[in-house]
Scaffold this active site. Structure first.
Site, PDB file in Angstrom:
ATOM      1  CB  THR A 191      -0.922  -0.001   1.240  1.00 29.00           C
ATOM      2  OG1 THR A 191      -1.732  -1.178   1.177  1.00 29.00           O
ATOM      3  CG2 THR A 191      -1.799   1.226   1.294  1.00 29.00           C
ATOM      4  CG  ASN A 246      -6.199  -7.787  -5.577  1.00 26.21           C
ATOM      5  OD1 ASN A 246      -6.094  -6.988  -6.507  1.00 26.21           O
ATOM      6  ND2 ASN A 246      -7.040  -7.619  -4.598  1.00 26.21           N
ATOM      7  CD  GLN A 297      -2.109 -10.933  -4.860  1.00 24.47           C
ATOM      8  OE1 GLN A 297      -1.788 -12.118  -4.872  1.00 24.47           O
ATOM      9  NE2 GLN A 297      -2.589 -10.355  -3.769  1.00 24.47           N
ATOM     10  CG  HIS A 354       1.709  -9.450   3.676  1.00 24.58           C
ATOM     11  ND1 HIS A 354       0.417  -9.918   3.696  1.00 24.58           N
ATOM     12  CD2 HIS A 354       1.648  -8.190   3.186  1.00 24.58           C
ATOM     13  CE1 HIS A 354      -0.395  -8.964   3.252  1.00 24.58           C
ATOM     14  NE2 HIS A 354       0.332  -7.912   2.936  1.00 24.58           N
ATOM     15  CB  THR A 356      14.438   3.681  12.860  1.00 27.07           C
ATOM     16  OG1 THR A 356      14.919   4.892  13.433  1.00 27.07           O
ATOM     17  CG2 THR A 356      15.361   2.523  13.197  1.00 27.07           C
ATOM     18  CB  CYS A 404      -9.522  -4.312   1.609  1.00 29.84           C
ATOM     19  SG  CYS A 404      -7.827  -4.601   1.215  1.00 29.84           S
TER      20      CYS A 404
HETATM   21  C1  LIG Z   1      -2.537  -6.070  -5.838  1.00 32.21           C
HETATM   22  C2  LIG Z   1      -2.311  -5.574  -4.455  1.00 32.21           C
HETATM   23  N1  LIG Z   1      -1.766  -4.361  -4.267  1.00 32.21           N
HETATM   24  C3  LIG Z   1      -1.507  -3.878  -3.046  1.00 32.21           C
HETATM   25  C4  LIG Z   1      -1.803  -4.607  -1.911  1.00 32.21           C
HETATM   26  C5  LIG Z   1      -1.491  -4.034  -0.572  1.00 32.21           C
HETATM   27  O1  LIG Z   1      -0.340  -4.633  -0.027  1.00 32.21           O
HETATM   28  P1  LIG Z   1      -0.028  -4.542   1.536  1.00 32.21           P
HETATM   29  O2  LIG Z   1      -0.999  -5.446   2.226  1.00 32.21           O
HETATM   30  O3  LIG Z   1       1.386  -5.017   1.674  1.00 32.21           O
HETATM   31  O4  LIG Z   1      -0.188  -3.114   1.937  1.00 32.21           O
HETATM   32  C6  LIG Z   1      -2.392  -5.879  -2.047  1.00 32.21           C
HETATM   33  C7  LIG Z   1      -2.791  -6.652  -0.855  1.00 32.21           C
HETATM   34  O5  LIG Z   1      -3.765  -7.383  -0.885  1.00 32.21           O
HETATM   35  C8  LIG Z   1      -2.632  -6.378  -3.349  1.00 32.21           C
HETATM   36  O6  LIG Z   1      -3.162  -7.579  -3.548  1.00 32.21           O
END
Ligand SMILES: Cc1ncc(COP(=O)(O)O)c(C=O)c1O
Length: 423
Positions: free
Chosen positions: A72, A151, A214, A236, A272, A360
């Protein structure tokens, strides 16, 4: 009861080899990387080694990698940073209707601040057309952001083809700039600045960002082959820890930072560093680079078995996303006459963890913007399920889902007045 996790697109477990690499950085090697003593130097060295591994995963140079708090933040940095740095050149940004909220919401924020955003539509498989990108470009366009793979429905976008369109536009802009440039003779006697430098300074280049959250660590990625200027990654999603990610920024890209403070990350992202997280992210990238080829083959076979099994066993199911140009681990289906939430709860009771859309949007009752964008009605979009497979998924897990899911659907449909009326 056996628990089966099929939500790897939401997050992946941290690989035990990654945890092992991280542990010393919580205890013995805890120094602040900005400190000049040996504790600090150890942290700094570990960060630079991790940076090399992240860069190596995507064919970048280490100095082009900036660590962030996740995907994000990388998306926010790319969009807000490029928009702010280039607003004198133009205020026009092109993206797609199926981006992750991290891009869509950032675009909405920029819209409120005077930027004009074009959200390109996609076809029924979720593909963005390079021709549509070309048509949408204006002289005011400064940035194009198209995700590498979606995603929710797993469709892989034609990034190289879109990059070609962007390259042609940049070549056109450069040549018109060159023709406007004063000749070297007319520069004589003035401050000596080469034509190349002068072009760079006045460059009207438009930038290309892709959200590869992804795909990084799952498919081979090379920033030069894709010909992108900015690329977002999240740890992650590739068996690294949560809360860390990176933005690739091609050398020469005009971008401004929005986290100010200390001099970390070449003054591009103060604070940091999350040393254990970054070390884990680096280790996860190293493992992914080595293992992704074999793993992708294994997952494609399991994924196809699950898709085929669902379509054979359950009637009135719509398969979502592109049939072949899709992530190795993604299965997305819409099951008519049932609610996605009821399906999820019943699957959970049977020990199976899946999702109705992105993590989300699962907490809201709004139908997914991605499913609406590929032309699904809100009712059908509500009956959608996403299974995402990963390193822990076995053939037995898939067989179990194929045994349980049809029973759940039959039971839920038997309670649906609409389904009974249709029969
Ligand atoms: C395509 C995509 N972009 C961005 C994100 C956001 O990543 P993060 O959870 O590391 O903020 C996700 C998370 O589901 C994602 O699937």
């Amino acid at each position: 009861m056996k628990k089966i996790y099929l939500d790897y697109a939401a997050t992946t477990p941290t690989d035990s080899r990654v945890v092992k690499a991280m542990l010393p950085f919580f205890t013995n090697s805890f120094g602040n990387p900005s400190s000049i003593h040996s504790f600090g130097r150890e942290g700094k060295k570990a960060i630079e080694e991790a940076r090399d591994k992240v860069a190596n995963l995507i064919g970048a140079k280490s100095e082009e990698i900036i660590f962030t708090s996740g995907g994000t933040e990388a998306d926010n940095f790319a969009l807000k940073g490029v928009a702010s740095a280039n607003e004198k050149k133009g205020n026009h940004i092109i993206t797609t209707a199926i981006e992750h909220h991290a891009v869509i919401e950032t675009c909405k924020f920029l819209e409120k601040r005077g930027f004009e955003i074009i959200y390109l539509s996609v076809d029924r498989d979720g593909l963005v057309s390079p021709e549509d990108v070309k048509k949408a470009i204006t002289d005011k366009t400064i940035l194009i952001s198209v995700m590498h793979a979606n995603n929710e429905i797993g469709t892989i976008e034609p990034i190289k083809e879109i990059a070609k369109v962007i390259q042609e536009e940049n070549d056109r802009r450069d040549s018109s700039l060159r023709s406007e440039s004063p000749s070297p003779e007319r520069n004589e006697g003035r401050q000596t600045i080469s034509n190349k430098q002068s072009l760079l300074l006045r460059s009207k280049r438009l930038y290309f960002h892709t959200d590869a959250v992804q795909t990084a660590g799952h498919l081979p990625l090379n920033v030069d082959e894709l010909n992108v200027d900015l690329l977002s990654i999240s740890s992650h999603k590739l068996y690294g820890p949560q809360g860390v990610g990176a933005l690739y920024i091609r050398k020469g890209t005009r971008i401004i930072s929005f986290i100010h403070g200390g001099e970390q990350e070449r003054r591009r992202r103060a604070s940091t560093e999350n040393v254990p997280g970054i070390v884990g992210f680096g280790r996860a990238c190293g493992i992914a680079k080595e293992e992704m080829g074999e793993e992708a083959k294994r997952l494609i076979s399991l994924r196809n078995r699950l898709i085929k099994g669902i379509l054979e066993r359950i009637e009135e199911v719509r398969f979502n996303g592109h049939p072949t140009q899709r992530l190795p681990n993604n299965v997305n289906v819409s099951i008519e006459f049932v609610e996605g939430e009821s399906l999820l709860l019943n699957l959970d009771l049977a020990g199976i963890a899946a999702s109705t859309g992105s993590a989300c949007s699962s907490s809201t009752l709004e139908p997914s913007h991605v499913l609406l964008a590929i032309g699904l009605s809100p009712e059908i979009a509500h009956g959608s399920l996403r299974f995402t497979l990963g390193r822990g998924t076995t053939r037995e897990d898939i067989n179990y889902v194929l045994k349980i899911l049809p029973k759940i659907v039959t039971r839920l449909r038997s309670m649906s007045p609409l389904y009974r009326k249709k029969k």
